[in-house]
Scaffold this motif. Structure first.
Motif, PDB file in Angstrom:
ATOM      1  N   LEU A 195       8.240  46.290  50.852  1.00 21.25           N
ATOM      2  CA  LEU A 195       8.465  45.074  50.586  1.00 21.25           C
ATOM      3  C   LEU A 195       9.203  44.613  49.375  1.00 21.25           C
ATOM      4  O   LEU A 195      10.271  43.836  49.421  1.00 21.25           O
ATOM      5  N   LEU A 198      13.003  45.172  50.608  1.00 15.72           N
ATOM      6  CA  LEU A 198      13.442  44.070  51.520  1.00 15.72           C
ATOM      7  C   LEU A 198      14.572  43.312  50.863  1.00 15.72           C
ATOM      8  O   LEU A 198      14.272  42.548  49.635  1.00 15.72           O
ATOM      9  N   VAL A 200      15.258  40.353  50.152  1.00 18.80           N
ATOM     10  CA  VAL A 200      14.833  38.662  50.308  1.00 18.80           C
ATOM     11  C   VAL A 200      15.078  37.949  48.964  1.00 18.80           C
ATOM     12  O   VAL A 200      14.788  38.627  47.919  1.00 18.80           O
ATOM     13  N   LEU A 232       8.530  35.326  52.610  1.00 19.95           N
ATOM     14  CA  LEU A 232       8.024  36.508  53.216  1.00 19.95           C
ATOM     15  C   LEU A 232       6.433  36.341  53.531  1.00 19.95           C
ATOM     16  O   LEU A 232       6.088  37.137  54.489  1.00 19.95           O
ATOM     17  N   LEU A 236       4.968  37.414  57.226  1.00 17.95           N
ATOM     18  CA  LEU A 236       3.883  38.794  57.596  1.00 17.95           C
ATOM     19  C   LEU A 236       2.407  38.263  58.244  1.00 17.95           C
ATOM     20  O   LEU A 236       2.095  38.998  58.303  1.00 17.95           O
TER      21      LEU A 236
END
Length: 275
Positions: A195, A198, A200, A232, A236
């Protein structure tokens, strides 16, 4: 001021671990002993070890950001207390500690929290800016490898689950609950590593790339950065995204030797449930 200074104007005390962090370490040690020996309710033991270990990793994650920022030019991280490993000093304790804990308990995901605040005006180098962002995820990767190492040497090989006549799940094997908790912690670190890397906006993976963007792209990035965490989080909870995410994490965890049963530790620790 101490006679020893790491840098001009920074006393040695700025690097001394806080009593709060020492308390977290103590909780990890005590809960680890309880889980190892099977003291009391073993599901509560696993719960305490997994959560205290997760908080410990969060502290080290943020500390890594701050330490690299300090040596990259932002001496202010010392004044803000980030180098004492005190989670209460973070700019957003709710995002950095409380929310990730809640998500671990409810969803079994090592969700990244709010980062320490770094004054990038004092970091005038793109490589250093990227290293600051990469330091946190690197800590999660290292933590995952360290937790997986015992399994590579055969620890927990006899770990298995069984059902009693009343339908209660029990953990079998020598020190089985301890290895189950360790596997769950390793699995969490893999989820956090994925995570955090990523790309993002607003998260470490995105921040790692941000210094290398053109001014136009950076302005767009900065516009979306405050909402990257929310995006995010929402993704998820989508069943399809969640399925592929956990499939990837399970595969990566298997590559470093984390037993597949370790993931079940995140369910087993919910002592208030029927499972």
């Amino acid at each position: 001021m101490s006679s020893f200074q790491v840098s001009r104007g920074t006393p040695r005390s700025a690097f001394v671990p806080s009593p709060v962090f020492v308390g977290i370490l103590a909780l990890v040690a005590v809960s680890g002993w309880m889980t190892w020996t099977g003291y009391g309710n073993v599901r509560v033991d696993v719960f305490l070890l997994v959560l205290s270990g997760w908080v410990l990793s969060l502290c080290l994650h943020e500390y890594a950001h701050a330490l690299v920022a300090y040596f990259s030019g932002d001496r202010g991280v010392a004044d803000r207390g980030y180098l004492t490993l005190n989670p209460l000093k973070y700019s957003h304790p709710l995002l950095s500690i409380v929310l990730p804990l809640v998500i671990v308990v409810l969803g079994g995901i090592g969700l990244p929290g709010g980062a320490v605040w770094v004054d990038h005006a004092h970091v005038r180098n793109k490589v250093k800016e990227s290293l600051i962002s990469a330091a946190g995820p690197a800590t999660n990767v290292l933590f995952a490898l360290l937790l997986a190492a015992p399994f590579a040497f055969g620890a927990g090989d006899d770990l298995r689950l069984a059902l009693t006549g009343s339908g209660e799940v029990v953990v079998l094997g020598e020190h089985g609950p301890f290895w189950l908790a360790l596997g769950a912690l390793a699995f969490l670190q893999v989820t956090a590593s994925v995570l955090n890397l990523l790309p993002v906006p607003g998260l470490d993976g995105g921040n790692l790339l941000q210094p290398w963007m053109s001014p136009a792209y950076r302005r767009t990035y900065d516009l979306f950065a405050p909402y990257g965490f929310i995006l995010l989080f929402m993704l998820l909870w989508q069943p399809t995204v969640n399925h592929y995410f956990f499939a990837l994490v399970t595969w990566l965890a298997g590559l470093i030797g984390v037993p597949e049963i370790g993931q079940y530790g995140l369910e087993f620790m919910r002592f208030w449930s029927d499972r």
